[in-house]
Scaffold this active site. Structure first.
Site, mmCIF file in Angstrom:
data_model
loop_
_atom_site.group_PDB
_atom_site.id
_atom_site.type_symbol
_atom_site.label_atom_id
_atom_site.label_comp_id
_atom_site.label_asym_id
_atom_site.label_seq_id
_atom_site.Cartn_x
_atom_site.Cartn_y
_atom_site.Cartn_z
ATOM 1 N N TYR A 223 0.623 -1.138 -0.185
ATOM 2 C CA TYR A 223 -0.550 -0.165 -0.056
ATOM 3 C C TYR A 223 0.740 1.508 -0.060
ATOM 4 O O TYR A 223 0.248 2.049 -0.061
ATOM 5 C CB TYR A 223 -0.784 -0.516 1.315
ATOM 6 C CG TYR A 223 -2.315 -0.898 1.286
ATOM 7 C CD1 TYR A 223 -2.088 -2.300 0.205
ATOM 8 C CD2 TYR A 223 -2.776 -1.149 2.039
ATOM 9 C CE1 TYR A 223 -3.206 -3.209 0.498
ATOM 10 C CE2 TYR A 223 -4.159 -2.175 2.292
ATOM 11 C CZ TYR A 223 -3.967 -2.601 1.700
ATOM 12 O OH TYR A 223 -5.193 -3.702 0.741
ATOM 13 N N LYS B 274 3.621 -15.245 3.226
ATOM 14 C CA LYS B 274 3.626 -16.415 2.063
ATOM 15 C C LYS B 274 5.103 -16.024 1.528
ATOM 16 O O LYS B 274 5.445 -15.630 0.506
ATOM 17 C CB LYS B 274 3.036 -15.209 1.069
ATOM 18 C CG LYS B 274 2.742 -16.282 -0.227
ATOM 19 C CD LYS B 274 1.992 -17.650 -0.218
ATOM 20 C CE LYS B 274 1.279 -18.392 -1.532
ATOM 21 N NZ LYS B 274 0.601 -19.344 -1.370
ATOM 22 N N ASP C 26 -2.747 -18.174 2.198
ATOM 23 C CA ASP C 26 -3.748 -18.864 1.738
ATOM 24 C C ASP C 26 -4.521 -20.131 2.251
ATOM 25 O O ASP C 26 -5.437 -20.278 2.424
ATOM 26 C CB ASP C 26 -3.263 -19.710 0.171
ATOM 27 C CG ASP C 26 -2.685 -20.439 -0.211
ATOM 28 O OD1 ASP C 26 -1.487 -20.151 1.520
ATOM 29 O OD2 ASP C 26 -2.010 -20.840 -0.814
ATOM 30 N N ASP D 199 -5.489 -7.308 6.136
ATOM 31 C CA ASP D 199 -7.130 -6.053 5.308
ATOM 32 C C ASP D 199 -8.226 -7.290 4.599
ATOM 33 O O ASP D 199 -9.178 -7.075 4.782
ATOM 34 C CB ASP D 199 -6.470 -5.576 4.280
ATOM 35 C CG ASP D 199 -7.893 -4.296 3.556
ATOM 36 O OD1 ASP D 199 -8.725 -3.836 4.089
ATOM 37 O OD2 ASP D 199 -7.488 -3.762 2.865
ATOM 38 N N ASP E 231 -11.230 -8.472 6.796
ATOM 39 C CA ASP E 231 -12.993 -8.705 6.281
ATOM 40 C C ASP E 231 -13.409 -10.549 6.499
ATOM 41 O O ASP E 231 -14.902 -10.375 6.467
ATOM 42 C CB ASP E 231 -12.947 -7.742 4.737
ATOM 43 C CG ASP E 231 -13.099 -5.988 5.246
ATOM 44 O OD1 ASP E 231 -12.845 -6.069 6.373
ATOM 45 O OD2 ASP E 231 -13.009 -6.664 3.919
#
Length: 355
Positions: A135, A190, A222, A246, A250
């Protein structure tokens, strides 16, 4: 105690108004000052984060934030879009640690998309690093591709970056938080693909040596996404980077029954914080009086606990929310047969009455 009130756009004005009612009903003295942010600030001042708003935020002990964004601003240049306001606040105030609790209240187990037995008693804390990662990483932009599969074509690029100090400080926040809970941390990365997250994994492992009383395990993102649906109660504290946090927070919100129930806190190293619901501005329901204010009210409780040193007042608000849910009051997002549907204002007033 000075609180900056930044309602923002869409339903932000409605839900923040109810949280302010709750704060004013407490027997505490606050200095509350409101300022525009996001699309509302762009309309009034030509920028989503005007200097006056940023100055207020910096001078406040805490910030109560609503939400920003609306489809009508999508054609603006990116630096002028409403969402840049929240990114700017995070950057200028150094709000590097984002706390997102995912708690399934007993009264809402049937509102979750998962079976009640999977979510009953759920209490997860997701700690998201907030000022690094893709970001904020540079370089970024658009250009004509100099190489790759289609040289000469238009391409866009962003850069994922993390430094050792950034990872160390968020890891310590996670381990300290776990010490006050069930002493388990899951670091999500990851590392099998990304060099950035191999460093993340290495540094978190090193920091863990200072917290031998806390259990640490590592999980690829994942798999973490899958396990949140398969066996969510196996988690205690999850710590991860900006983008993965993020997405996972959610996903976790829907385990609780509605994203309208999820508060959040973003803190810097001085415990100054920005407190906001985890959901967005929802322009499709703005002005209809149906938005759920509970996430914002619970964010105000987090503000009292983390930034304003008022834990008893925070407990009172959280207890009041539980009482209102036990009374069967529900906004449309969590409504089900046998409960009473109410609007934004009615839900806020019910919490005040419960207090």
């Amino acid at each position: 105690m000075k609180i900056a009130i930044l309602p923002g756009d869409g339903i932000g004005t409605e839900i923040v108004a109810e949280a302010v009612k709750v704060l004013k009903s407490l027997d505490l003295k606050f200095e509350l000052e409101e300022a525009p942010v996001g699309g509302a600030a762009y309309d009034a001042h030509g920028h989503p984060l005007p200097d006056a708003t940023l100055s207020l935020a910096k001078s406040a002990d805490a910030i109560l934030f609503g939400a920003v964004g609306d489809w009508k601003y999508d054609q603006l240049d990116r630096p002028l879009r409403p969402e840049q306001a929240i990114l700017g606040l995070r950057k200028h105030l150094g709000l590097f640690a984002n706390f997102r609790p995912a708690i399934c209240y007993e009264q809402l187990t049937h509102a979750s998309s998962l079976k009640p037995e999977l979510v009953a008693g759920l209490d997860i804390l997701i700690i998201r690093e907030l000022t690094g990662d893709i970001y904020f990483g540079q370089p970024r932009g658009r250009r004509v591709a100099p190489d790759g599969h289609f040289p000469g074509a238009e391409e866009a690029f962003d850069t994922m970056r993390y430094s050792r100090p950034e990872i160390e400080r968020i890891a310590r926040v996670a381990f300290e938080a776990a010490r006050k809970r069930h002493k388990r941390v899951t670091s999500v990365d990851k590392a099998n693909v990304l060099e950035t997250f191999q460093l993340w994994k290495d540094v978190v492992t090193e920091v863990h040596k200072d917290y031998p009383d806390v259990q640490l395990d590592h999980m690829y993102v994942d798999n973490a996404a899958m396990q949140l649906v398969k066996e969510p109660k196996k988690f205690d504290v999850i710590v991860t980077g900006n983008m993965f946090g993020d997405i996972l927070s959610d996903e976790a919100s829907m385990l609780t029954g509605s994203i309208g129930m999820l508060p959040s806190a973003s803190l810097n190293d001085k415990k100054q914080g920005l407190y906001e619901p985890s959901h967005g501005s929802a322009p499709d329901i703005a002005g209809k009086g149906v938005a759920n204010p509970l996430a914002t009210i619970l964010s105000a409780a987090m503000m009292l606990r983390f930034s304003l040193n008022q834990p008893e007042a925070a407990d009172r608000i959280e207890t009041a929310v539980k009482k209102v849910l036990a009374q069967g009051l529900r906004t449309p997002d969590i409504h089900s047969d046998g409960t009473t549907k109410v609007g934004t204002r009615e839900m806020g007033e019910a919490v005040v009455n419960a207090l």
